[in-house]
Write a protein that holds these residues in place. Structure first.
Motif, mmCIF file in Angstrom:
data_model
loop_
_atom_site.group_PDB
_atom_site.id
_atom_site.type_symbol
_atom_site.label_atom_id
_atom_site.label_comp_id
_atom_site.label_asym_id
_atom_site.label_seq_id
_atom_site.Cartn_x
_atom_site.Cartn_y
_atom_site.Cartn_z
ATOM 1 N N MET A 1 1.229 -1.231 -0.099
ATOM 2 C CA MET A 1 -0.116 0.010 -0.193
ATOM 3 C C MET A 1 0.884 0.827 0.438
ATOM 4 S SD MET A 1 -2.996 1.053 2.817
ATOM 5 C CE MET A 1 -4.631 2.402 2.033
ATOM 6 N N THR A 2 0.384 2.120 -0.913
ATOM 7 C CA THR A 2 1.584 3.305 -0.648
ATOM 8 C C THR A 2 0.960 4.251 0.000
ATOM 9 O OG1 THR A 2 2.202 3.230 -3.058
ATOM 10 C CG2 THR A 2 2.113 5.241 -2.429
ATOM 11 N N ILE A 3 1.339 4.978 0.943
ATOM 12 C CA ILE A 3 0.831 6.392 1.335
ATOM 13 C C ILE A 3 1.335 7.913 0.747
ATOM 14 C CG2 ILE A 3 0.881 7.098 3.890
ATOM 15 C CD1 ILE A 3 -0.423 4.646 3.494
ATOM 16 N N ASP A 4 0.745 7.863 -0.034
ATOM 17 C CA ASP A 4 1.082 9.596 -0.129
ATOM 18 C C ASP A 4 0.514 10.859 0.388
ATOM 19 O OD1 ASP A 4 -1.944 9.675 -0.292
ATOM 20 O OD2 ASP A 4 -1.664 10.013 -2.946
ATOM 21 N N ASN A 5 1.092 11.929 0.171
ATOM 22 C CA ASN A 5 1.188 13.472 0.414
ATOM 23 C C ASN A 5 -0.756 13.184 1.240
ATOM 24 O OD1 ASN A 5 3.511 13.219 1.294
ATOM 25 N ND2 ASN A 5 3.333 15.352 -0.796
ATOM 26 N N THR A 6 -1.381 13.139 -0.175
ATOM 27 C CA THR A 6 -2.870 13.534 1.079
ATOM 28 C C THR A 6 -2.981 12.311 1.480
ATOM 29 O OG1 THR A 6 -3.224 13.136 -1.453
ATOM 30 C CG2 THR A 6 -5.069 13.194 -0.668
ATOM 31 N N THR A 7 -3.489 11.186 1.445
ATOM 32 C CA THR A 7 -3.479 10.089 2.925
ATOM 33 C C THR A 7 -3.049 10.779 3.696
ATOM 34 O OG1 THR A 7 -3.473 8.589 1.199
ATOM 35 C CG2 THR A 7 -3.351 7.518 3.764
ATOM 36 N N ILE A 8 -1.437 11.677 4.412
ATOM 37 C CA ILE A 8 -0.985 12.014 5.218
ATOM 38 C C ILE A 8 -1.683 13.281 5.520
ATOM 39 C CG2 ILE A 8 1.260 12.463 6.365
ATOM 40 C CD1 ILE A 8 2.917 11.255 4.492
ATOM 41 N N ASP A 9 -1.801 13.932 5.040
ATOM 42 C CA ASP A 9 -2.507 15.160 4.571
ATOM 43 C C ASP A 9 -3.813 15.504 5.489
ATOM 44 O OD1 ASP A 9 -0.462 17.108 4.199
ATOM 45 O OD2 ASP A 9 -1.472 17.201 2.020
ATOM 46 N N LYS A 10 -4.822 13.780 5.396
ATOM 47 C CA LYS A 10 -5.741 13.593 5.830
ATOM 48 C C LYS A 10 -5.708 12.802 6.964
ATOM 49 C CE LYS A 10 -10.045 11.344 4.374
ATOM 50 N NZ LYS A 10 -11.027 10.420 3.178
ATOM 51 N N LEU A 11 -4.630 11.927 6.896
ATOM 52 C CA LEU A 11 -4.503 11.744 8.919
ATOM 53 C C LEU A 11 -4.194 12.263 9.318
ATOM 54 C CD1 LEU A 11 -2.165 8.371 7.625
ATOM 55 C CD2 LEU A 11 -5.047 8.400 8.909
ATOM 56 N N ALA A 12 -3.545 13.984 9.165
ATOM 57 C CA ALA A 12 -2.902 14.764 10.647
ATOM 58 C C ALA A 12 -4.451 15.992 10.423
ATOM 59 C CB ALA A 12 -2.288 15.863 9.164
ATOM 60 N N LYS A 13 -5.009 15.686 9.556
ATOM 61 C CA LYS A 13 -6.487 16.085 10.247
ATOM 62 C C LYS A 13 -7.093 16.049 10.768
ATOM 63 C CE LYS A 13 -10.464 18.587 7.629
ATOM 64 N NZ LYS A 13 -11.488 18.688 6.819
ATOM 65 N N LEU A 14 -7.944 14.609 11.052
ATOM 66 C CA LEU A 14 -7.857 13.978 10.892
ATOM 67 C C LEU A 14 -7.339 13.924 13.024
ATOM 68 C CD1 LEU A 14 -9.258 10.557 9.191
ATOM 69 C CD2 LEU A 14 -10.533 12.595 10.375
ATOM 70 N N SER A 15 -6.062 13.197 12.920
ATOM 71 C CA SER A 15 -5.986 13.415 14.379
ATOM 72 C C SER A 15 -5.073 14.748 15.069
ATOM 73 C CB SER A 15 -4.311 12.097 14.101
ATOM 74 O OG SER A 15 -3.657 13.106 13.231
ATOM 75 N N SER A 16 -6.081 15.935 14.472
ATOM 76 C CA SER A 16 -5.315 17.495 14.498
ATOM 77 C C SER A 16 -4.337 17.259 15.087
ATOM 78 C CB SER A 16 -6.213 17.273 16.037
ATOM 79 O OG SER A 16 -7.840 17.485 16.061
ATOM 80 N N LEU A 17 -3.074 16.693 14.246
ATOM 81 C CA LEU A 17 -1.598 17.385 14.482
ATOM 82 C C LEU A 17 -1.401 17.976 12.996
ATOM 83 C CD1 LEU A 17 -0.440 13.557 14.920
ATOM 84 C CD2 LEU A 17 -0.470 15.119 16.711
ATOM 85 N N THR A 18 -0.295 18.466 13.608
ATOM 86 C CA THR A 18 1.128 19.267 11.971
ATOM 87 C C THR A 18 1.897 18.417 12.082
ATOM 88 O OG1 THR A 18 -0.236 20.978 13.062
ATOM 89 C CG2 THR A 18 1.285 21.584 11.598
ATOM 90 N N ILE A 19 1.798 18.150 10.879
ATOM 91 C CA ILE A 19 2.491 17.253 10.078
ATOM 92 C C ILE A 19 4.012 18.436 9.022
ATOM 93 C CG2 ILE A 19 3.652 15.383 8.835
ATOM 94 C CD1 ILE A 19 1.133 14.678 9.856
ATOM 95 N N GLU A 20 5.209 18.634 9.382
ATOM 96 C CA GLU A 20 6.045 19.357 8.592
ATOM 97 C C GLU A 20 6.007 18.565 7.281
ATOM 98 O OE1 GLU A 20 6.631 22.349 9.781
ATOM 99 O OE2 GLU A 20 6.112 22.324 11.161
ATOM 100 N N ASP A 21 5.886 20.310 5.676
ATOM 101 C CA ASP A 21 6.245 18.859 5.364
ATOM 102 C C ASP A 21 7.741 18.598 4.471
ATOM 103 O OD1 ASP A 21 4.235 19.786 4.112
ATOM 104 O OD2 ASP A 21 5.031 22.259 3.260
ATOM 105 N N ASP A 22 8.833 18.891 5.136
ATOM 106 C CA ASP A 22 9.820 17.595 5.132
ATOM 107 C C ASP A 22 9.700 16.114 5.940
ATOM 108 O OD1 ASP A 22 9.566 19.245 7.696
ATOM 109 O OD2 ASP A 22 11.854 19.410 7.628
ATOM 110 N N ARG A 23 9.035 16.634 6.854
ATOM 111 C CA ARG A 23 8.795 15.266 7.509
ATOM 112 C C ARG A 23 7.774 14.160 6.917
ATOM 113 N NH1 ARG A 23 9.441 11.070 9.951
ATOM 114 N NH2 ARG A 23 8.269 10.211 11.617
ATOM 115 N N LYS A 24 6.817 14.766 5.761
ATOM 116 C CA LYS A 24 5.660 13.941 4.923
ATOM 117 C C LYS A 24 6.422 12.258 4.291
ATOM 118 C CE LYS A 24 2.350 17.650 5.118
ATOM 119 N NZ LYS A 24 1.610 17.954 3.491
ATOM 120 N N GLU A 25 7.580 12.704 3.794
ATOM 121 C CA GLU A 25 7.982 11.369 3.244
ATOM 122 C C GLU A 25 8.503 11.008 4.019
ATOM 123 O OE1 GLU A 25 11.937 10.505 0.224
ATOM 124 O OE2 GLU A 25 10.709 12.481 0.260
ATOM 125 N N ALA A 26 9.276 10.201 4.866
ATOM 126 C CA ALA A 26 10.128 9.681 5.889
ATOM 127 C C ALA A 26 8.321 9.126 6.665
ATOM 128 C CB ALA A 26 10.800 10.352 6.583
#
Length: 96
Positions: A1-26
């Motif tokens: 399964m591939t986790i892309d930036n859209t999925t990470i953004d959705k997870l961040a919104k649902l968890s009320s977290l802020t994820i820096e752009d340079d951390r998203k790939e890792a």
């Protein structure tokens, strides 16, 4: 399964977290590894294992379910909530 930036953004919104752009790939790679591990669990044969299992002899100890009214308890709980209004928790919308 591939986790892309859209999925990470959705997870961040649902968890009320802020994820820096340079951390998203890792983070995406770490989440992919976790999902792969969990998918591997589907290959384990558990047909011989009972549906419920406990290591506690005699079953799980239970406690009385007693309600209590402690002054200020509600206010202390609501003050620890990330978002609240009118004594209610505010959570992210998950159905749009």
């Amino acid at each position: 399964m591939t986790i892309d930036n859209t999925t990470i953004d959705k997870l961040a919104k649902l968890s009320s977290l802020t994820i820096e752009d340079d951390r998203k790939e890792a983070l995406g790679k770490e989440l992919e590894d976790i999902v792969t591990f969990v998918e591997n669990l589907n290959e384990i044969d558990v047909s011989h294992v009972d549906a419920t299992f406990t290591t506690i002899e005699g079953g799980q100890p239970l406690r009385e379910d007693n309600s209590c009214k402690e002054d200020g308890l509600r206010d202390r709980i609501m003050n620890n909530a990330p978002k609240s209004a009118d004594n209610h928790f505010i959570v992210p919308t998950i159905i749009e």
